[in-house]
Design an enzyme around this catalytic site. Sequence first.
Site, PDB file in Angstrom:
ATOM      1  N   LEU A 189      69.570  67.997  37.946  1.00 59.41           N
ATOM      2  CA  LEU A 189      69.236  67.619  39.326  1.00 59.41           C
ATOM      3  C   LEU A 189      67.857  68.146  39.710  1.00 59.41           C
ATOM      4  O   LEU A 189      67.050  67.445  40.318  1.00 59.41           O
ATOM      5  CB  LEU A 189      70.282  68.160  40.303  1.00 59.41           C
ATOM      6  CG  LEU A 189      71.676  67.529  40.241  1.00 59.41           C
ATOM      7  CD1 LEU A 189      72.628  68.267  41.181  1.00 59.41           C
ATOM      8  CD2 LEU A 189      71.628  66.056  40.603  1.00 59.41           C
TER       9      LEU A 189
ATOM     10  N   VAL B  55      64.997  66.259  38.124  1.00 62.46           N
ATOM     11  CA  VAL B  55      64.782  64.986  38.821  1.00 62.46           C
ATOM     12  C   VAL B  55      64.118  65.245  40.179  1.00 62.46           C
ATOM     13  O   VAL B  55      63.168  64.559  40.567  1.00 62.46           O
ATOM     14  CB  VAL B  55      66.122  64.229  38.999  1.00 62.46           C
ATOM     15  CG1 VAL B  55      65.940  62.985  39.849  1.00 62.46           C
ATOM     16  CG2 VAL B  55      66.708  63.870  37.633  1.00 62.46           C
ATOM     17  N   HIS B  56      64.584  66.268  40.880  1.00 63.16           N
ATOM     18  CA  HIS B  56      64.060  66.638  42.203  1.00 63.16           C
ATOM     19  C   HIS B  56      62.566  66.972  42.116  1.00 63.16           C
ATOM     20  O   HIS B  56      61.754  66.429  42.856  1.00 63.16           O
ATOM     21  CB  HIS B  56      64.876  67.846  42.691  1.00 63.16           C
ATOM     22  CG  HIS B  56      64.411  68.487  43.957  1.00 63.16           C
ATOM     23  ND1 HIS B  56      64.537  67.893  45.178  1.00 63.16           N
ATOM     24  CD2 HIS B  56      63.852  69.706  44.192  1.00 63.16           C
ATOM     25  CE1 HIS B  56      64.067  68.714  46.122  1.00 63.16           C
ATOM     26  NE2 HIS B  56      63.637  69.822  45.542  1.00 63.16           N
ATOM     27  N   ALA B  57      62.222  67.834  41.160  1.00 58.34           N
ATOM     28  CA  ALA B  57      60.825  68.248  41.034  1.00 58.34           C
ATOM     29  C   ALA B  57      59.969  67.076  40.557  1.00 58.34           C
ATOM     30  O   ALA B  57      58.845  66.872  41.038  1.00 58.34           O
ATOM     31  CB  ALA B  57      60.711  69.423  40.068  1.00 58.34           C
TER      32      ALA B  57
END
Lengths: 295, 206
Positions: free
Chosen positions: B164, B167-169
């Site tokens: 997660l 993907v977030h960064a």
Amino acid sequence: MALQSLDIKQRSATTTPAPQARQTIEIAKLIDVSACIGCKACQVACMEWNDVRDEVGSCHGIYDNPVDLTENSWTVMRYAEVEEQGKLEWLIRKDGCMHCSDPGCLKACPAPGAIIQYANGIVDFHQENCIGCGYCVSGCPFNVPRISKKDSKAYKCTLCSDRVAVNQAPACAKACPTGAIQFGSKEDMKDYAEKRIADLKERGYQKAGLYDPAGVGGTHVMYVLHHADRPGLYSGLPQDPAISPTVSLWKGVTKPVAAAALGLVALGSLFHYVMKGPNEVSKEIEKEVEKEDAQ
Amino acid sequence: MIRDPKDLQRYTASERANHWLVGICFILLALSGLAFFHPAFYPLVQFFGGGPWARILHPFIGVLMVLAFVIMFFRFAGLNRMTAADRAWLSRIGEMVDGNDHGMPEQGKYNGGQKLMFWLMTLSMIVLVISGVLMWRSQFSFAVDVVRLASLAHALAAVVMIVLIIVHAYAAIWTKGTVRAMWYGTVTRAWAKQHHRAWYRQMTGK
Ligand code: HEM
Ligand code: SF4
Ligand code: SF4
């Protein structure tokens, strides 16, 4: 301690093969429960040879002392009083590490070289590599390893690997006054056990047998039991011990698969950037905003 | 420092500090946790002064992260309620990933993907704290079956969490002009108009 005089077969948290050229024999310790008189000479010999001293405890109303294995008591005599066919039987079992062929402790351990299995079958903890996480405690089907409160290292029976390396029997076997602890090649120990079992059967223990559980690939500490069909009678010796499926799942295929998945997501992101280009604010919208400002 | 007075304020200084604290804790936790996760990552313990130190520090950093995360959760939970527009956005996420955002429905301060991310991270965090405490041998001692299950759950939740966060960064790096929101707290109006038009309207009244 790292004993270079013993060949290493398996090493914790190590994914490459161990040296395999030399073929040495497997050893075993055979504990003949039917010949044990519960004198605890083995327990004392273990403390003496290994230089470990437990705290002087208190009386719990039973003979077990200390009542459980500890980081300083690598073997403990467990006394069970059971009634069999109207007769009281005093079943005394020397508890400690079983030196499994498929050791759950080693499988669970995350620290390279903290747990070693020698080619002769001995499973040994090398405290200098231990990080004190306690995973070995979760991995062991026999509830054996103990983490010291003092130094946060894991301890258990070494099967006197230092003595065995120089062709000596373990201290406990040496000290036993009745010959209830035998030591030799695993094959010899099985032969010896067979004779003992035949003798027990003759004396009316029809279910006498050898405890060398297949679920952990066999062990290098084996018991001759009068009631081999019910090992639980001997202070809860497990019936069919095996590495817990939860531990196998945790430490098995999931790890490399998950590690690969992480790598793929990271690489996938990079390639997405390279192939799709950055998600920039469109010139059109920038101009719209500039126009508004000009007004 | 004010670069352009017309830039839109997206995060306050304390929100940014809170987020960075969570981020730093996460990086330290991921590095030390991965070290125990697979032998290939074991050398990561060197960042912490060796194996025993990594083992000692990891759970304490975890507790710090949970505290910082809980505060962040209450700051942002209200802004992350899923709406019909978010579901519509999520159903077309393929186009977004393909780099074509022209047909995407108008989004408020957060889009459906960010909201989904928020709830998935929260869920992972809950599993991580509970299982982490259960497997904390130097402090507690729970029944061995419980610790075994917790170890499995912790490892799985950690992998989900790391995925997660990657993907977030990455989403922040991919969407140009986003990372500054975590440095200065502001974004340009053009950025807001393109990526979060409903929020842009709300902020500018246009
Ligand atoms: C929330 C509080 C947390 C606590 C109390 C906690 C606690 C623990 C404990 C006790 C261990 C066993 C090793 C040790 O004793 O140090 C561990 C392992 C681990 N932790 Fe955490 N942790 C937490 C959060 C996290 C987070 C957020 C991540 C994600 C990056 C993470 C990733 C890992 C990983 C990958 C392992 C190794 C698991 C394995 O060996 O399979 N932990 N954690
Ligand atoms: S009995 Fe437990 S500690 Fe001993 S070798 Fe087997 S798994 Fe390891
Ligand atoms: S506590 Fe047990 S599992 Fe952890 S490093 Fe030490 S020997 Fe290995």
